[in-house]
Every structure is written in C-alpha cells, then in structure tokens.
Design an enzyme around this catalytic site. Structure first.
Site, PDB file in Angstrom:
ATOM      1  N   ASN A 190       0.831  -1.198   0.000  1.00  0.00           N
ATOM      2  CA  ASN A 190       0.000   0.000   0.000  1.00  0.00           C
ATOM      3  C   ASN A 190       0.872   1.258   0.000  1.00  0.00           C
ATOM      4  O   ASN A 190       2.082   1.180   0.165  1.00  0.00           O
ATOM      5  CB  ASN A 190      -0.906  -0.014   1.229  1.00  0.00           C
ATOM      6  N   PHE A 191       0.211   2.405  -0.165  1.00  0.00           N
ATOM      7  CA  PHE A 191       0.840   3.723  -0.083  1.00  0.00           C
ATOM      8  C   PHE A 191       1.972   3.917  -1.072  1.00  0.00           C
ATOM      9  O   PHE A 191       2.929   4.638  -0.790  1.00  0.00           O
ATOM     10  CB  PHE A 191       1.352   4.000   1.345  1.00  0.00           C
ATOM     11  N   LEU A 192       1.893   3.251  -2.218  1.00  0.00           N
ATOM     12  CA  LEU A 192       2.876   3.524  -3.273  1.00  0.00           C
ATOM     13  C   LEU A 192       2.682   4.974  -3.715  1.00  0.00           C
ATOM     14  O   LEU A 192       1.590   5.362  -4.121  1.00  0.00           O
ATOM     15  CB  LEU A 192       2.637   2.569  -4.451  1.00  0.00           C
ATOM     16  N   THR A 226      -4.505  -3.244  -3.934  1.00  0.00           N
ATOM     17  CA  THR A 226      -5.652  -2.708  -4.652  1.00  0.00           C
ATOM     18  C   THR A 226      -5.224  -1.423  -5.352  1.00  0.00           C
ATOM     19  O   THR A 226      -4.294  -0.747  -4.907  1.00  0.00           O
ATOM     20  CB  THR A 226      -6.830  -2.384  -3.713  1.00  0.00           C
ATOM     21  N   LEU A 471      -7.080  -0.702   3.222  1.00  0.00           N
ATOM     22  CA  LEU A 471      -7.126   0.736   3.472  1.00  0.00           C
ATOM     23  C   LEU A 471      -6.814   1.495   2.185  1.00  0.00           C
ATOM     24  O   LEU A 471      -6.081   1.017   1.348  1.00  0.00           O
ATOM     25  CB  LEU A 471      -6.102   1.119   4.525  1.00  0.00           C
TER      26      LEU A 471
HETATM   27  C1  LIG Z   1       5.670 -11.035  -2.628  1.00  0.00           C
HETATM   28  C2  LIG Z   1       5.733  -9.568  -2.405  1.00  0.00           C
HETATM   29  C3  LIG Z   1       5.305  -8.776  -3.615  1.00  0.00           C
HETATM   30  C4  LIG Z   1       5.208  -7.320  -3.318  1.00  0.00           C
HETATM   31  C5  LIG Z   1       4.813  -6.469  -4.527  1.00  0.00           C
HETATM   32  C6  LIG Z   1       3.423  -6.739  -5.039  1.00  0.00           C
HETATM   33  C7  LIG Z   1       3.016  -5.763  -6.133  1.00  0.00           C
HETATM   34  C8  LIG Z   1       2.678  -4.396  -5.589  1.00  0.00           C
HETATM   35  C9  LIG Z   1       2.245  -3.461  -6.690  1.00  0.00           C
HETATM   36  C10 LIG Z   1       2.014  -2.062  -6.185  1.00  0.00           C
HETATM   37  C11 LIG Z   1       0.690  -1.915  -5.474  1.00  0.00           C
HETATM   38  C12 LIG Z   1       0.441  -0.507  -5.062  1.00  0.00           C
HETATM   39  C13 LIG Z   1      -0.852  -0.340  -4.314  1.00  0.00           C
HETATM   40  C14 LIG Z   1      -1.075   1.145  -4.109  1.00  0.00           C
HETATM   41  O1  LIG Z   1      -0.498   1.748  -3.265  1.00  0.00           O
HETATM   42  S1  LIG Z   1      -2.184   1.906  -5.195  1.00  0.00           S
HETATM   43  C15 LIG Z   1      -1.858   3.608  -4.952  1.00  0.00           C
HETATM   44  C16 LIG Z   1      -0.929   4.126  -5.964  1.00  0.00           C
HETATM   45  N1  LIG Z   1      -0.571   5.497  -5.681  1.00  0.00           N
HETATM   46  C17 LIG Z   1      -1.121   6.571  -6.250  1.00  0.00           C
HETATM   47  O2  LIG Z   1      -1.996   6.466  -7.082  1.00  0.00           O
HETATM   48  C18 LIG Z   1      -0.619   7.903  -5.757  1.00  0.00           C
HETATM   49  C19 LIG Z   1      -0.441   8.908  -6.865  1.00  0.00           C
HETATM   50  N2  LIG Z   1       0.335   8.325  -7.978  1.00  0.00           N
HETATM   51  C20 LIG Z   1       1.682   8.108  -7.921  1.00  0.00           C
HETATM   52  O3  LIG Z   1       2.348   8.338  -6.930  1.00  0.00           O
HETATM   53  C21 LIG Z   1       2.308   7.520  -9.178  1.00  0.00           C
HETATM   54  O4  LIG Z   1       1.504   7.806 -10.275  1.00  0.00           O
HETATM   55  C22 LIG Z   1       2.524   5.980  -9.088  1.00  0.00           C
HETATM   56  C23 LIG Z   1       3.528   5.671  -7.976  1.00  0.00           C
HETATM   57  C24 LIG Z   1       1.227   5.232  -8.823  1.00  0.00           C
HETATM   58  C25 LIG Z   1       3.073   5.474 -10.409  1.00  0.00           C
HETATM   59  O5  LIG Z   1       4.214   6.191 -10.740  1.00  0.00           O
HETATM   60  P1  LIG Z   1       4.421   6.854 -12.176  1.00  0.00           P
HETATM   61  O6  LIG Z   1       3.097   7.335 -12.629  1.00  0.00           O
HETATM   62  O7  LIG Z   1       5.524   7.818 -12.079  1.00  0.00           O
HETATM   63  O8  LIG Z   1       4.797   5.616 -13.120  1.00  0.00           O
HETATM   64  P2  LIG Z   1       6.266   5.043 -13.429  1.00  0.00           P
HETATM   65  O9  LIG Z   1       6.773   5.647 -14.700  1.00  0.00           O
HETATM   66  O10 LIG Z   1       7.163   5.173 -12.265  1.00  0.00           O
HETATM   67  O11 LIG Z   1       5.940   3.498 -13.655  1.00  0.00           O
HETATM   68  C26 LIG Z   1       5.036   3.116 -14.632  1.00  0.00           C
HETATM   69  C27 LIG Z   1       4.658   1.686 -14.358  1.00  0.00           C
HETATM   70  O12 LIG Z   1       3.981   1.611 -13.077  1.00  0.00           O
HETATM   71  C28 LIG Z   1       2.718   0.998 -13.264  1.00  0.00           C
HETATM   72  N3  LIG Z   1       1.772   1.547 -12.266  1.00  0.00           N
HETATM   73  C29 LIG Z   1       1.191   2.748 -12.259  1.00  0.00           C
HETATM   74  N4  LIG Z   1       0.386   2.870 -11.196  1.00  0.00           N
HETATM   75  C30 LIG Z   1       0.486   1.716 -10.511  1.00  0.00           C
HETATM   76  C31 LIG Z   1      -0.111   1.232  -9.331  1.00  0.00           C
HETATM   77  N5  LIG Z   1      -0.991   1.963  -8.619  1.00  0.00           N
HETATM   78  N6  LIG Z   1       0.211   0.004  -8.885  1.00  0.00           N
HETATM   79  C32 LIG Z   1       1.076  -0.754  -9.578  1.00  0.00           C
HETATM   80  N7  LIG Z   1       1.671  -0.361 -10.728  1.00  0.00           N
HETATM   81  C33 LIG Z   1       1.372   0.867 -11.177  1.00  0.00           C
HETATM   82  C34 LIG Z   1       2.327   1.346 -14.669  1.00  0.00           C
HETATM   83  O13 LIG Z   1       1.319   0.475 -15.146  1.00  0.00           O
HETATM   84  C35 LIG Z   1       3.646   1.190 -15.384  1.00  0.00           C
HETATM   85  O14 LIG Z   1       3.918  -0.194 -15.563  1.00  0.00           O
HETATM   86  P3  LIG Z   1       3.680  -0.850 -17.033  1.00  0.00           P
HETATM   87  O15 LIG Z   1       2.295  -0.441 -17.444  1.00  0.00           O
HETATM   88  O16 LIG Z   1       4.709  -0.296 -17.953  1.00  0.00           O
HETATM   89  O17 LIG Z   1       3.807  -2.341 -16.844  1.00  0.00           O
END
Ligand SMILES: CCCCCCCCCCCCCC(=O)SCCNC(=O)CCNC(=O)[C@H](O)C(C)(C)COP(=O)(O)OP(=O)(O)OC[C@H]1O[C@@H](n2cnc3c(N)ncnc32)[C@H](O)[C@@H]1OP(=O)(O)O
Length: 471
Positions: A190-192, A226, A471
């Site tokens: 969360n909180f990415l 989510t 959350l």
């Molecule tokens: C075993 C353990 C595993 C642990 C990990 C499990 C996975 C966890 C996954 C994370 C779960 C997080 C749950 C939450 O917290 S969801 C909440 C996400 N946060 C926000 O929406 C806050 C405002 N937005 C931002 O801060 C940025 O726009 C974020 C950080 C979202 C993207 O930054 P930016 O806009 O600068 O992009 P980039 O150039 O760096 O990167 C682009 C790539 O990122 C993919 N992207 C964009 N948004 C998301 C998103 N919400 N989940 C996953 N991936 C996402 C996108 O499709 C593209 O990939 P691809 O399309 O090319 O493939």
C-alpha cells in the site's frame, strides 16, 4: 490507502470513493452533479474503461512479473512462481540513480512521520485543482503500517541524497489471506507514492521490485494490493458508494449544486439522521470482547471467498486503536451478555484548500463487521437474506449516526461483503470509482465484487464474495 485510485476513499493514492451517482439512485441524485464530482474526488478512483486498459504487451513492467494475463483462463489456482528460496534473492537493494538513496521510514520518529505525511498529503491524491488532500493524522500511520509482525524495512522510502527530501514510498504489512479456504502467508502492499516531479520516469517498477525483494527475503512470495488503475489482472472489482451525511457542508464547499426542482432544505432532509443510536446493547468495543468478536468474525467470514485470517492480536490492533482513526462498536445482548454483532469504520479526513468556510472534510470508510443473525442458515437462504438485510440496515444506520456525531461529512462503503443489502435503503449512491483487487504471484479464479458485469450496478442478489477491506 492507496491512489488516485483510492479516493474518497482512501486508498491508494487513493483508492477510495467516488461520486455518488445514480443508476440505482433517485432522479435527484442523478442531477446533483457537483456532489458527485466531490465524492468522485474523494475516492480518486478511476473508472474502469477499456481505454484505461492497455494491451498486455504494453505493460512493459507488469508483463515481466508473476501475474496472470488479462485473458488467461485459470484452471489451477496457486502460486505462479514457486521455485525460489530467500537465498536466491539478492541481499543488496536495487540500484537507484546517483541523486537518490533508499531509506526506511521510521514510524517512531515524529520527523519521519512528518516527511511521510508531506509526501502523501501533497502527492497521493491526483486531483486537477488540488482542492482536496488526504490529511493523515500521525496515528493513522501507526495503525495502518504497524500491525503485529510489521517490519521496519518494509516501510521503504527514496530520499534525495543531497537534501534528504522524501520523494517516494511503498509499504508492506504482513497478512494471512484465505482464498476459498486456502491459507496464504502474504503481505499487503500500500501507499505507493512518487513525488509529482518524478512521475513517469519508471521509478514505480523499481519501488515494486525493491519491496518484492525485501518481502521475499522473509520467505513470503504472495501479496495483495488494490488500485484504481487497471493492471494485469484484477481478481475482483468493487465499486465505491457514498452516503452524504452533512449534505449542507458538501454544498458549502462548492461541490453540490441544487438539483433542479429541489430545494436545499429537501436535500438536507433527505440525508438527515437522528442523534442517538437505535440498537439496544450497542456500545464501544473493549479489549475483553476480542475473543468473542474473533469467533463471530471468523464464522461470518466463511461467507466470503477472499478474507484475511486474523489472529487475536491482529484483531485487537485493527479494531481497537486510536479513536481518531478506528471506531468499533459491538452489540451485546443485555441478558446473555453475548456479542451478537459488531461493526467498524475508519476515519481519514481531507484537507479542503482555498475555502473560506471549511478547512476539512470528515470521511469515514466502512471497515469490518459481522452479525450472528443467520449464521445457522445458508448465506442465500431467502429467510437468512431477509434477516441479514434488516440487521445490517440497523447496524450501519447506527454507524451513520455515530459518524454524524463525529462530524463526518460522508461515509464510504464498497460493494464488497454483504454491503449491497443496505446500500440503497440507507441512501448510499453508487460512485464512479472502482477498486481493483490484485494478487501477486498467485493465480485465482475471479471473485464476485458485488457489481453486475454488464451494467456495473449493485448486484443485490449475489452480493460479493470479497470479504477483505484494504485501506
Ligand atoms: C511477494 C511480495 C510482492 C510485493 C509487490 C506486489 C506488487 C505491488 C504493486 C504495487 C501496489 C500498489 C498499491 C497502491 O499503493 S495503489 C496507490 C498508488 N498510488 C497513487 O496512485 C498515488 C499517486 N500516484 C503516484 O504516486 C504515481 O503515479 C505511481 C507511484 C502510482 C506510479 O508512478 P508513475 O506514474 O511515475 O509511473 P512510473 O513511470 O514510475 O511506472 C510506470 C509503471 O507503473 C505501473 N503503475 C502505475 N500505477 C500503478 C499502481 N498503482 N500500482 C502498480 N503499478 C502501477 C504502470 O502500469 C507502469 O507499468 P507498465 O504499465 O509499464 O507495466
């Protein structure tokens, strides 16, 4: 909380709630465009449209990860990649550009909590004119990020090397998922969040790979998350719904226009609530209730295909905490002293910018609940459905009354759990925001999120099989 996807809602840059619209609502709801807009912002969810959904090949990062493809037919459920051990995972963090460095955000340090607050407050919610921002109380982070078993190294930040400014964050917390009865040791991500000035530079994949490395090092290989955005591939999709509590304030902040042919007084009276709760035996939860609540909750959760399997310690954490953040009530039978029901909701206000009348919007999110009113009958037995509908209506109505007394302005709930039984009668409006549920490194058949597939209206008949609230 996650993102411009979790709005009004929370999550995730919020993933939480959006506007109250109407397809199950009344004509007057349809017309109150501005309130819808406000609520939409609140949830920051994005509509799940075909435009948003790219072709798999275009997900340059996600196509390299152990997640199912959109059109993949799931025959056997289970891990996608199960070959690795923690020894196969590098000990060192991923490289960052030379101007940046990794950090662990210390949630026991006021200064570092302030850093996290600032990053999320200014960057988590995507909203064009930036009128609303999540206003996280410090206690919120203690609650959301420090459940039993939390690890400091899972609060991952990126700072500017020269100034120390926190410019990105991602978190993991431990959780035990249960999918159709199968237990999966897992984490919730969360909180990415990435600072607006560093967007679209492919930093998100680096954060995701780094948190994956840190989680894998603890011998955990699955995650739940989510988002409002569509990624490969949602296991479920729920819809946000909103119940205005202080309609007049929503109007004051400039987002509600009067629907045609309706007066302000009529709108206010539509959403009016009494001052006192109604259910006999309703009271705040106490520590000594937890054993009973835990049993009741586990029994109720058998209705759903995707749940969290909470230990007693975890339940204590999630249900009994700072009242500024989490509110939990139980119903105790006055004669037998047995706890028959409980409900909880969490609070996460928005700051309102540039408004002469109001500085903050109070927002509540329905969290977990359970009732024993028909546990002895099959879930979809007509009599059980009738009883549960009646019970949930009175429970959540009391939750709304308590919220009103806490000066909450809007109450959000998804279409998950058995929520569809009370949404319409309690005057929730369906939002425009959708929350996608994902599993990392696990193939699972889809789980009903409580919406009809074709129209995305509330599926009152089938409800939802999602029993997890993130959350
Ligand atoms: C075993 C353990 C595993 C642990 C990990 C499990 C996975 C966890 C996954 C994370 C779960 C997080 C749950 C939450 O917290 S969801 C909440 C996400 N946060 C926000 O929406 C806050 C405002 N937005 C931002 O801060 C940025 O726009 C974020 C950080 C979202 C993207 O930054 P930016 O806009 O600068 O992009 P980039 O150039 O760096 O990167 C682009 C790539 O990122 C993919 N992207 C964009 N948004 C998301 C998103 N919400 N989940 C996953 N991936 C996402 C996108 O499709 C593209 O990939 P691809 O399309 O090319 O493939």
């Amino acid at each position: 909380m996650s993102s411009a996807d979790k709005s009004g809602g929370s999550k995730n840059g919020s993933k939480s709630g959006s506007g109250s619209s109407s397809n199950s609502g009344s004509n007057s709801d349809k017309k109150s465009k501005n309130i819808e807009d406000l609520l939409k912002l609140l949830s920051m969810s994005q509509e799940l449209t075909e435009v948003q959904k790219k072709e798999m090949e275009d997900y340059k990062f996600w196509k390299t990860q152990p997640v199912p493809k959109f059109d993949e037919k799931i025959i056997k459920e289970g891990a996608i990649d199960s070959d690795k051990t923690p020894d196969d995972i590098p000990n060192e963090p991923l490289p960052l550009l030379k101007d940046f460095e990794w950090c662990e955000v210390d949630l026991d340090s006021k200064e570092e909590i302030d850093d996290l607050f600032t990053l999320l407050h200014e960057n988590y919610v995507e909203h064009q004119d930036a009128t609303f921002r999540f206003n996280y109380p410090p206690e919120f982070f203690q609650w959301a990020l420090k459940p039993p078993g939390w690890l400091r190294q899972w609060n991952v930040g990126v700072r500017v090397r020269t100034t120390g400014k926190l410019v990105a964050f991602i978190s993991a917390i431990p959780t035990n998922l249960k999918i159709r009865g199968k237990s999966i040791k897992s984490v919730e991500i969360n909180f990415l969040c990435i600072h607006k000035k560093l967007r679209t530079k492919r930093l998100a994949p680096v954060l995701i790979k780094e948190i994956t490395r840190r989680v894998n090092k603890e011998n955990i290989w699955q995650a739940m998350y989510t988002a409002g955005v569509v990624l490969p591939s949602p296991i479920s999709v729920c819809r946000y719904n909103h119940r205005p509590i202080n309609w007049s304030k929503l109007y004051d902040v400039g987002f509600s226009h009067l629907p045609e042919n309706i007066t302000k007084t009529q709108m206010i009276s539509k959403y009016i609530l009494p001052s006192n709760t109604i259910i006999e035996g309703l009271r705040k939860i106490k520590f000594q209730d937890i054993e009973q609540v835990s049993k009741l909750f586990a029994d109720y959760n058998k209705n759903f295909e995707l749940v969290q399997d909470f230990s007693i310690e975890e339940l204590k954490h999630w249900l009994i905490g700072d009242e500024k953040v989490i509110q939990t009530y139980v119903v105790e039978n006055p004669i037998t002293k047995k706890i028959t029901d409980f409900f909880s909701f969490y609070l996460l206000p928005f700051t309102v910018l540039n408004n002469p009348l109001h500085k903050e919007l109070g927002i509540a999110y329905l969290f977990y609940y359970a009732s024993d009113c028909c546990l002895d009958k099959p879930r979809f037995d007509p009599e059980a459905t009738k009883l549960l509908s009646k019970r949930l209506k009175s429970l959540i109505n009391d939750a709304l009354i308590i919220s009103k007394n806490l000066k909450i302005d809007v109450f959000n709930a998804l279409t998950s759990q058995d929520n569809n039984l009370f949404l319409e009668p309690l005057k929730f409006g369906p939002g425009d925001g959708f929350l996608n549920f994902y599993l990392f490194n696990y193939r699972s058949k889809k789980i009903n999120g409580g919406m009809k597939e074709d129209t995305r209206e509330w599926d009152i008949e089938n409800r939802s099989n999602v029993g997890i609230v993130m959350l």
